[in-house]
Design an enzyme around this catalytic site. Sequence first.
Site, short mmCIF file in Angstrom:
data_model
loop_
_atom_site.label_atom_id
_atom_site.label_comp_id
_atom_site.label_asym_id
_atom_site.label_seq_id
_atom_site.Cartn_x
_atom_site.Cartn_y
_atom_site.Cartn_z
N LEU A 75 0.96 -1.03 0.17
CA LEU A 75 0.01 0.12 -0.05
C LEU A 75 0.88 1.07 -0.15
O LEU A 75 2.18 1.35 0.62
CB LEU A 75 -1.03 0.03 1.30
CG LEU A 75 -1.98 -0.99 1.41
CD1 LEU A 75 -2.63 -0.64 2.85
CD2 LEU A 75 -2.83 -0.84 0.36
N ASP A 76 0.23 2.37 -0.64
CA ASP A 76 1.05 3.46 -0.63
C ASP A 76 1.24 3.93 0.96
O ASP A 76 0.46 3.59 1.96
CB ASP A 76 0.26 4.61 -1.35
CG ASP A 76 0.16 4.66 -2.90
OD1 ASP A 76 0.99 3.92 -3.22
OD2 ASP A 76 -0.65 5.22 -3.33
N MET A 77 2.37 4.77 1.26
CA MET A 77 2.64 5.23 2.43
C MET A 77 1.52 5.99 3.27
O MET A 77 1.10 5.59 4.48
CB MET A 77 3.59 6.29 2.72
CG MET A 77 4.04 7.04 3.89
SD MET A 77 5.27 8.32 3.74
CE MET A 77 5.33 8.97 5.36
N ASN A 78 0.71 6.68 2.48
CA ASN A 78 -0.55 7.35 3.02
C ASN A 78 -2.09 6.70 2.93
O ASN A 78 -2.88 7.25 3.38
CB ASN A 78 -0.71 8.94 2.51
CG ASN A 78 0.32 9.69 3.08
OD1 ASN A 78 1.09 9.42 4.23
ND2 ASN A 78 0.70 10.65 2.44
N THR A 79 -1.82 5.23 2.45
CA THR A 79 -3.29 4.55 2.31
C THR A 79 -3.16 3.55 3.58
O THR A 79 -2.00 2.76 4.00
CB THR A 79 -3.26 3.83 1.12
OG1 THR A 79 -3.27 4.80 -0.10
CG2 THR A 79 -4.59 3.02 0.99
#
Length: 300
Positions: A133-137
Amino acid sequence: MSILEKQVDNIEKGTKIREYLKVELGLSTRLIRSASLDKRIFVNGEVVKMNRVLNLGEVIKIDLAKDESQDIAPEKMDIDIVYEDEDILVVNKKPFMVVHPTKSYQSGTLANGVIYYFMESGQNCIVRLVSRLDMNTSGLIIIAKNQFSHGMLSKEMSENKVEKKYLALIHGIMKEKQGTIDLPIYKPEGIENGIRRVIDERGQRSITHYKVVEEYDESSLVECKLETGRTHQIRVHLSHLGHPIYGDTLYGYGDEEGDLIKRQALHAYGLDFKSPRSGEVLSLRANLPDDMNELIKKLK
């Protein structure tokens, strides 16, 4: 110790164990070779070579444990474990956390915490990521504990047999309350474009199924189910429809929403997939994180 066991119950005469392991158990050539060299494959309790011919009723055992190391520093941290068995670990990743160490993020990643957890719980495992997952997801991530489960689940992922569900808080009220977005996603060339993706016919086919869960004054909570898994797929698709995700500085309204939420309001809340060992369907869920619940209160 993690042992994969199978009794030979259906076999053609003259079938060798190498062929049986590939066809009947779905094991990769790499795993079979590695386990064979380490003398971790047994028939009726005895180590065998891969040209050994099998007979009906014989019992095959494969020791999946393997001495391995990984250049990731263990760090004690609070990990939200949603599911665990001898083959996999599924965790609910917090927002603002990088999944795996990079040049920019050498510590504080999910992998650092998982390595520490494995060591503390006496499990001789390395971090084999099945999903990212993306860092901010925020949301669910699958980590395989051995070569067998990693190979099986990676194959399921590549064939889009792992059902991935997300919840997103978006701007506006969608005209169609459910539907399918089938638009190709492309990464433009050139350093100036950075990591941003666009809708472009030159891109890969990308399919997102969506359904509106709740509506507020000028916003909505939407469930998205991925049929393909392109980088930023949900963010690109929803933004293209004119409904960017709250807090998305790359595809949305920039930094002006910082007082509402400090990241894109996107959460990987659901995973449905088959256990690599038993074939049983695992249906795992993770509740919305605090910052998205707070955002909903503000939007209401």
